[in-house]
Motif scaffolding. Structure first.
Motif: not given
Length: 165
Positions: A40, A43, A52-53, A56, A59, A114, A119-120
């Motif tokens: 992971d 964050t 954040t994007d 994601l 990951e 996720g 989850l992206h």
């Protein structure tokens, strides 16, 4: 049936590891189970949408390595993502879904959990099915235990064995 639990992050708490080990042992008589952990990302507090994007996406790149390119109709692999906006099911319906996948020739189910941010969309778009356990948010470590318990419960239901009431 081969079942993979593909998840972000490691389990740090011993009580979660113990529960995961117990359900993994119980499931060994019904299916071949693998738990695949990807790293992971840290964050930061109050992360911007851009940060954040990016988290994601990083990951998602790690998760994507374990998802076959073709997971659509005609393959033997079925991807189920756990998402708050997914479809809610009773335990009996989940059991029926798992059972019907096997009858339809699916031999490999990959459940994807996720990290703390979810989850992206590059991962959710590859899913054959989006599953939600609740409108509530659960820690992703606990979600792993809940998912394993529900898979175990599903196999007990499929085999008409006592447990699910």
């Amino acid at each position: 049936m081969k079942i993979d639990i593909l998840c972000v992050g490691k389990i740090k708490e011993a009580f979660y590891r113990d529960a995961i080990a117990e359900y993994s042992k119980r499931l060994s008589r019904y299916c071949s189970l693998d738990i695949i952990e990807v790293a992971d990302e840290k964050t930061p507090d109050k992360a911007s949408d851009t940060v954040t994007d990016m988290i994601l996406q990083k990951e998602a790149e790690r998760i994507a390595r374990y998802i076959p390119e073709s997971t659509r109709i005609g393959t033997d692999t079925y991807i189920i993502t756990l998402e708050i906006n997914g479809k809610k099911m009773t335990s009996e319906k989940l059991a029926g879904h798992i059972n019907s996948l096997g009858i339809d020739g699916i031999s490999h189910i990959i459940f994807v959990i996720g990290g703390s941010l979810g989850l992206h969309n590059s991962i959710t778009s590859k899913a054959n099915f989006h599953l939600s356990f609740s409108d509530m948010t659960f820690p992703h470590q606990l979600m792993r235990v809940i998912l394993l318990e529900q898979i175990y419960r599903s196999y007990r239901i499929i085999n008409n064995e006592p447990y699910h009431k």
